[in-house]
Design an enzyme around this catalytic site. Structure first.
Site, PDB file in Angstrom:
ATOM      1  N   ASP A 159     -49.477  -3.415   1.246  1.00  0.00           N
ATOM      2  CA  ASP A 159     -50.657  -3.035   0.479  1.00  0.00           C
ATOM      3  C   ASP A 159     -50.428  -3.374  -0.991  1.00  0.00           C
ATOM      4  OD1 ASP A 159     -52.846  -1.817  -0.715  1.00  0.00           O
ATOM      5  OD2 ASP A 159     -52.692   0.027   0.444  1.00  0.00           O
ATOM      6  N   HIS A 178     -60.816   2.468   1.662  1.00  0.00           N
ATOM      7  CA  HIS A 178     -59.694   1.614   1.291  1.00  0.00           C
ATOM      8  C   HIS A 178     -59.434   0.675   2.460  1.00  0.00           C
ATOM      9  CE1 HIS A 178     -56.059   0.316  -0.701  1.00  0.00           C
ATOM     10  NE2 HIS A 178     -55.307   0.685   0.326  1.00  0.00           N
ATOM     11  N   CYS A 231     -59.250  -3.083  -3.890  1.00  0.00           N
ATOM     12  CA  CYS A 231     -58.506  -3.255  -2.639  1.00  0.00           C
ATOM     13  C   CYS A 231     -59.092  -4.314  -1.709  1.00  0.00           C
ATOM     14  CB  CYS A 231     -58.386  -1.919  -1.910  1.00  0.00           C
ATOM     15  SG  CYS A 231     -59.962  -1.191  -1.361  1.00  0.00           S
TER      16      CYS A 231
END
Length: 257
Positions: free
Chosen positions: A126, A112, A75
């Site tokens: 995202d 995250h 991420c």
């Protein structure tokens, strides 16, 4: 590589299969087009972690690996790359940390990171959660609205705006901690037109042996089968566009801890 430089953004767009002249007008359309293209071309993968690499959050390092070396990332790298690309294209994107709940309760802060485009309403985008891309309005002022579901997992966004370098500690933790989900298994995944291709590798904590499996989802059909370690490099190249990979082997797993 500086994504804000003309040559930098051109190389990024080439990496994700877009031409600057064909980018749509309008903020939401532009964000959607760029995020969708990156999500389709740059895999979510943690192979480097198991080869001894600690994930970095420096923009130049992320661009080198994901754009120039044509690898994927987790991420911090995937959404970090998207952040700087959107900013280079004139989109005032920002970052927010989040706690992930994969079924056993929420994990650590900043476990995250996601991109938000401020506005009325703000837009959450995202490309780094390991599954479908998330693109939807979000109200960060509403505590109930900060919970984001994605398949069987979810995360809770922190309302504070952050900079990418603030996630360096958690990127290292994910790379080295035995409590991180990334050190206990291997994953490389990418969407396809009607589904998804995923290579996984579950690591036996005692022997260090890795059992590789390929999962192919097409619409409602799902096929899963074993992949021999010797066939992993070819499969990563053919399916995910990762050339000359060094897939994790028993001797490499955890050597950086």
């Amino acid at each position: 590589m500086d994504l804000c430089a003309r040559g930098g953004i051109a190389r990024y767009l080439d990496r994700i299969g877009l031409d600057e002249a064909d980018l749509p007008n309008g903020l939401e359309a532009l964000v959607s087009a760029v995020a969708t293209a990156q999500h389709a071309r740059v895999p979510f993968e943690n192979l480097g972690i198991h080869a001894g690499r600690v994930v970095g959050v420096e923009p130049a390092r992320i661009a080198q690996r994901l754009v120039d070396d044509r690898r994927g990332g987790i991420c911090y790298e995937l959404n970090g790359l998207l952040l700087y690309a959107l900013r280079a294209l004139g989109v005032p994107a920002v970052l927010h940390g989040a706690r992930v709940d994969s079924g056993a309760g929420f994990g650590p802060a900043d476990g995250h990171v996601a991109v938000v485009v401020p506005g009325d309403p703000a837009m959450l985008v995202d490309v780094g959660f390991g599954g479908d891309m998330i693109l939807r309005p979000i109200d960060l002022a509403d505590p109930a609205g900060r919970d984001v579901s994605a398949g069987a997992a979810r995360y809770r966004i922190d309302p504070a705006v952050r900079e990418l370098d603030e996630f360096a500690g958690m990127a290292r933790w994910h790379s080295t901690s035995g409590q991180s989900r990334f050190t206990g298994s291997v994953i490389c995944t990418l969407p396809v037109d009607a589904g998804r291709r995923t290579m996984t590798g579950r690591i036996d904590p005692e022997s260090g042996r890795i059992d590789y499996r390929m999962i192919e989802v097409d619409g409602d059909s799902r096929r899963e089968y074993a992949v021999a370690a010797a066939d992993v490099p070819g499969r990563l190249s053919d399916v995910f566009g990762i050339d000359d990979p060094r897939p994790p082997m028993r001797s490499a797993v955890g050597r950086h801890r």
